[in-house]
Design an enzyme around this catalytic site. Structure first.
Site, PDB file in Angstrom:
ATOM      1  N   GLY A  18       0.817  -1.217   0.000  1.00  0.00           N
ATOM      2  CA  GLY A  18       0.000   0.000   0.000  1.00  0.00           C
ATOM      3  C   GLY A  18       0.846   1.261   0.000  1.00  0.00           C
ATOM      4  N   ARG A  96      -9.790   5.468   5.155  1.00  0.00           N
ATOM      5  CA  ARG A  96     -11.087   6.138   4.945  1.00  0.00           C
ATOM      6  C   ARG A  96     -10.992   7.039   3.726  1.00  0.00           C
ATOM      7  NH1 ARG A  96     -11.676  11.347   8.986  1.00  0.00           N
ATOM      8  NH2 ARG A  96      -9.462  11.821   9.174  1.00  0.00           N
ATOM      9  N   ARG A 102     -12.771   7.806  11.052  1.00  0.00           N
ATOM     10  CA  ARG A 102     -11.946   6.586  11.107  1.00  0.00           C
ATOM     11  C   ARG A 102     -12.719   5.432  11.752  1.00  0.00           C
ATOM     12  NH1 ARG A 102      -8.811  10.888  12.829  1.00  0.00           N
ATOM     13  NH2 ARG A 102      -7.092  11.479  11.463  1.00  0.00           N
ATOM     14  N   GLN A 116      -4.419 -11.276  13.002  1.00  0.00           N
ATOM     15  CA  GLN A 116      -3.001 -10.892  13.112  1.00  0.00           C
ATOM     16  C   GLN A 116      -2.525 -10.928  14.561  1.00  0.00           C
ATOM     17  OE1 GLN A 116      -2.310  -7.313  10.823  1.00  0.00           O
ATOM     18  NE2 GLN A 116      -2.860  -8.329   8.909  1.00  0.00           N
ATOM     19  N   VAL A 133      -1.014   0.849  12.995  1.00  0.00           N
ATOM     20  CA  VAL A 133      -1.183   2.089  12.229  1.00  0.00           C
ATOM     21  C   VAL A 133      -2.572   2.103  11.574  1.00  0.00           C
ATOM     22  CG1 VAL A 133      -0.288   3.407  10.255  1.00  0.00           C
ATOM     23  CG2 VAL A 133       1.300   2.262  11.812  1.00  0.00           C
ATOM     24  N   ASN A 135      -6.344   2.103  10.678  1.00  0.00           N
ATOM     25  CA  ASN A 135      -7.411   2.772  11.443  1.00  0.00           C
ATOM     26  C   ASN A 135      -8.666   1.943  11.644  1.00  0.00           C
ATOM     27  OD1 ASN A 135      -6.495   5.344  12.245  1.00  0.00           O
ATOM     28  ND2 ASN A 135      -6.472   5.991  10.088  1.00  0.00           N
ATOM     29  N   ASP A 166      -0.042  12.576  15.107  1.00  0.00           N
ATOM     30  CA  ASP A 166      -0.753  13.696  15.732  1.00  0.00           C
ATOM     31  C   ASP A 166       0.225  14.543  16.556  1.00  0.00           C
ATOM     32  OD1 ASP A 166      -3.246  12.509  14.795  1.00  0.00           O
ATOM     33  OD2 ASP A 166      -2.804  10.979  16.290  1.00  0.00           O
ATOM     34  N   HIS A 194      -6.943   8.440  18.310  1.00  0.00           N
ATOM     35  CA  HIS A 194      -6.501   8.998  17.024  1.00  0.00           C
ATOM     36  C   HIS A 194      -7.757   9.284  16.194  1.00  0.00           C
ATOM     37  CE1 HIS A 194      -4.304   9.728  13.375  1.00  0.00           C
ATOM     38  NE2 HIS A 194      -4.856   8.704  12.770  1.00  0.00           N
TER      39      HIS A 194
HETATM   40  P1  NAD Z   1      -3.596   1.532   1.188  1.00  0.00           P
HETATM   41  O1  NAD Z   1      -4.969   1.182   0.761  1.00  0.00           O
HETATM   42  O2  NAD Z   1      -2.722   2.277   0.239  1.00  0.00           O
HETATM   43  O3  NAD Z   1      -2.822   0.204   1.562  1.00  0.00           O
HETATM   44  C1  NAD Z   1      -3.364  -0.729   2.430  1.00  0.00           C
HETATM   45  C2  NAD Z   1      -2.725  -2.060   2.084  1.00  0.00           C
HETATM   46  O4  NAD Z   1      -3.157  -2.998   3.072  1.00  0.00           O
HETATM   47  C3  NAD Z   1      -3.168  -2.606   0.714  1.00  0.00           C
HETATM   48  O5  NAD Z   1      -2.025  -3.022  -0.020  1.00  0.00           O
HETATM   49  C4  NAD Z   1      -4.066  -3.767   1.059  1.00  0.00           C
HETATM   50  O6  NAD Z   1      -4.021  -4.809   0.118  1.00  0.00           O
HETATM   51  C5  NAD Z   1      -3.457  -4.199   2.394  1.00  0.00           C
HETATM   52  N1  NAD Z   1      -4.334  -5.000   3.244  1.00  0.00           N
HETATM   53  C6  NAD Z   1      -5.661  -4.870   3.446  1.00  0.00           C
HETATM   54  N2  NAD Z   1      -6.089  -5.837   4.272  1.00  0.00           N
HETATM   55  C7  NAD Z   1      -5.014  -6.565   4.624  1.00  0.00           C
HETATM   56  C8  NAD Z   1      -4.819  -7.695   5.438  1.00  0.00           C
HETATM   57  N3  NAD Z   1      -5.828  -8.296   6.070  1.00  0.00           N
HETATM   58  N4  NAD Z   1      -3.571  -8.190   5.569  1.00  0.00           N
HETATM   59  C9  NAD Z   1      -2.538  -7.623   4.929  1.00  0.00           C
HETATM   60  N5  NAD Z   1      -2.658  -6.548   4.123  1.00  0.00           N
HETATM   61  C10 NAD Z   1      -3.889  -6.028   3.974  1.00  0.00           C
HETATM   62  O7  NAD Z   1      -3.721   2.279   2.600  1.00  0.00           O
HETATM   63  P2  NAD Z   1      -2.639   3.163   3.333  1.00  0.00           P
HETATM   64  O8  NAD Z   1      -2.782   4.561   2.882  1.00  0.00           O
HETATM   65  O9  NAD Z   1      -1.321   2.498   3.266  1.00  0.00           O
HETATM   66  O10 NAD Z   1      -3.220   3.139   4.832  1.00  0.00           O
HETATM   67  C11 NAD Z   1      -3.254   1.964   5.583  1.00  0.00           C
HETATM   68  C12 NAD Z   1      -3.997   2.203   6.902  1.00  0.00           C
HETATM   69  O11 NAD Z   1      -3.280   3.138   7.715  1.00  0.00           O
HETATM   70  C13 NAD Z   1      -5.395   2.780   6.736  1.00  0.00           C
HETATM   71  O12 NAD Z   1      -6.286   2.160   7.642  1.00  0.00           O
HETATM   72  C14 NAD Z   1      -5.197   4.247   7.107  1.00  0.00           C
HETATM   73  O13 NAD Z   1      -6.393   4.846   7.525  1.00  0.00           O
HETATM   74  C15 NAD Z   1      -4.204   4.108   8.226  1.00  0.00           C
HETATM   75  N6  NAD Z   1      -3.455   5.316   8.609  1.00  0.00           N
HETATM   76  C16 NAD Z   1      -3.248   5.518   9.934  1.00  0.00           C
HETATM   77  C17 NAD Z   1      -2.533   6.630  10.355  1.00  0.00           C
HETATM   78  C18 NAD Z   1      -2.297   6.881  11.818  1.00  0.00           C
HETATM   79  O14 NAD Z   1      -1.807   7.975  12.152  1.00  0.00           O
HETATM   80  N7  NAD Z   1      -2.577   5.962  12.723  1.00  0.00           N
HETATM   81  C19 NAD Z   1      -2.034   7.524   9.409  1.00  0.00           C
HETATM   82  C20 NAD Z   1      -2.280   7.286   8.057  1.00  0.00           C
HETATM   83  C21 NAD Z   1      -3.008   6.168   7.657  1.00  0.00           C
HETATM   84  C1  LMR Z   2      -4.312  10.530   9.368  1.00  0.00           C
HETATM   85  O1  LMR Z   2      -4.479  11.024  10.470  1.00  0.00           O
HETATM   86  O2  LMR Z   2      -3.761  11.140   8.427  1.00  0.00           O
HETATM   87  C2  LMR Z   2      -4.756   9.103   9.130  1.00  0.00           C
HETATM   88  O3  LMR Z   2      -5.383   8.587  10.245  1.00  0.00           O
HETATM   89  C3  LMR Z   2      -5.554   8.941   7.904  1.00  0.00           C
HETATM   90  C4  LMR Z   2      -6.946   9.509   8.061  1.00  0.00           C
HETATM   91  O4  LMR Z   2      -7.901   8.772   7.780  1.00  0.00           O
HETATM   92  O5  LMR Z   2      -7.081  10.676   8.436  1.00  0.00           O
END
Ligand code: NAD
Ligand code: LMR
Length: 340
Positions: A18, A96, A102, A116, A133, A135, A166, A194
């Protein structure tokens, strides 16, 4: 110089194909997370339909000829991905899109963290460090640690949710406000979830020995800026990025994940905001109940040790803000009670 005698650290990254994965893998392989003398083995997990894309990313990693990168495993199999893992970055989950919160992702993403969490407990190292990480990160971390606990091995202290993004966002906003370098801002905290209810708390923050609050203005000015600008800016930054990019944050998220792990493993001098599992010592102090994963100020003392900072003064405004975010975490917990 690479130390050829240091044992490689096994790092599992889920969702490796991803957009966050693409920002993480190359920096970790270059030594930016664990240092320039620590060899690494990358164990990359993604869904079956993403294996071809993942294969392409692996080709690129190979073509970088990173001296620290001893081996890459890529797979859609949980056992292979988590086998003997020292550090797990659980990124793989749906992001999202505009208009969603989220927590709307809980139904789609929550179950990922059951499988997992179990696999980590069965196959990873006893003292594995897990950072969620994907959400909604806090509640997904709670799901993962509960699943691990059922398998009967893992210490809940080893399961964190990422609020470092954050924290970094808040540090940037403060640095802009007081015209001091962002790297000089110390002892910030982001309490809670978050989500937009997170409470970014500047009250203990310092810069070059000065209290940040003294540089913002008088009490009235601080209060107005905090309520009308700062809290909203930090709390809504994720949505602001989605609106601008059409995609959620990726490079800054990857950077925050590396900051979190580096501080956890090697230690840091000031407060680190980490989403950690709560025990009942926090109720009287901060009004935070046991049994949730909550953003809290932590001190990381090195060798993988951390402690929650205790007995900070909480004024009435802060108490209310923390309570709102805690309430949201409790209601998310209620929503997924069948997964715990
Ligand atoms: P993305 O869609 O680009 O990539 C997600 C990847 O996860 C994809 O390759 C998908 O195939 C894979 N995936 C889905 N289900 C899976 C599973 N069961 N096992 C293994 N792989 C799986 O998304 P992204 O932009 O990389 O974001 C990933 C996550 O991180 C999202 O939930 C996003 O909201 C979250 N995020 C959190 C924060 C934070 O501050 N906590 C910040 C940014 C994004
Ligand atoms: C962020 O804070 O950038 C991530 O959690 C992605 C989102 O859905 O806002």
């Amino acid at each position: 110089m690479n130390n050829p005698y240091k044992k490689p650290v096994r790092i599992t990254i889920t969702g490796a194909a991803g957009q966050i994965g693409y920002q993480l893998l190359f920096r970790i392989a270059a030594g930016e997370m664990l240092g320039s003398n620590q060899p690494v083995i990358l164990q990359l997990l993604d869904l079956p339909q993403a294996q071809n894309a993942l294969k392409g990313v692996v080709m690129e990693l190979n073509d970088c000829a990173f001296p620290l990168l001893q081996k890459i495993i890529y797979t859609d199999n949980l056992e292979t991905a988590f086998k003997d893992s020292d550090i797990c970055l659980l990124v793989g989950a749906r992001p999202r899109s505009a208009g969603m919160e989220r927590s709307d992702l809980l139904a789609a993403n929550g179950k990922i963290f059951i499988a997992q969490g179990e696999a980590i407990a069965k196959y990873a190292k006893e003292n594995v460090k897990v950072l969620v990480v994907g959400n909604p990160a806090n509640t997904n971390a709670l799901i993962a640690l509960s699943a691990a606990k059922k398998v009967g091995r893992t210490n809940p202290k080893n399961y964190h949710a990422m609020l470092r993004l954050d924290h970094n966002r808040a540090a940037f906003q403060l640095s802009q406000k007081i015209s001091r370098p962002v790297g000089s801002i110390k002892n910030l905290i982001v309490w809670g979830n978050h989500s937009p209810t997170m409470y970014a708390d500047y009250r203990f923050a310092e810069t070059f020995g000065d209290k940040v609050s003294d540089l913002i203005g008088n009490a009235e000015e601080i209060h107005a800026w905090n309520e009308n600008y700062f809290l909203n800016k930090v709390g809504q930054r994720g949505a602001e990025i989605i609106a601008a990019r059409g995609l959620s944050s990726a490079a800054s998220a990857a950077n925050a994940a590396m900051n979190h792990i580096r501080d956890w493993v090697y230690g840091a001098e000031d407060f680190c905001t980490m989403g950690v599992f709560t025990d009942n010592s926090l109720q009287a102090m901060y009004g935070i109940p046991a049994g949730i994963v909550c953003g809290l100020p932590c001190i990381c003392s090195g060798n993988g040790n951390f402690e929650i900072v205790k007995n900070l003064e909480i004024d009435e405004f802060s108490k209310q803000k923390i309570a709102i975010s805690v309430q949201e975490l409790l209601s998310e917990k209620q929503m997924i009670s069948d997964m715990l």
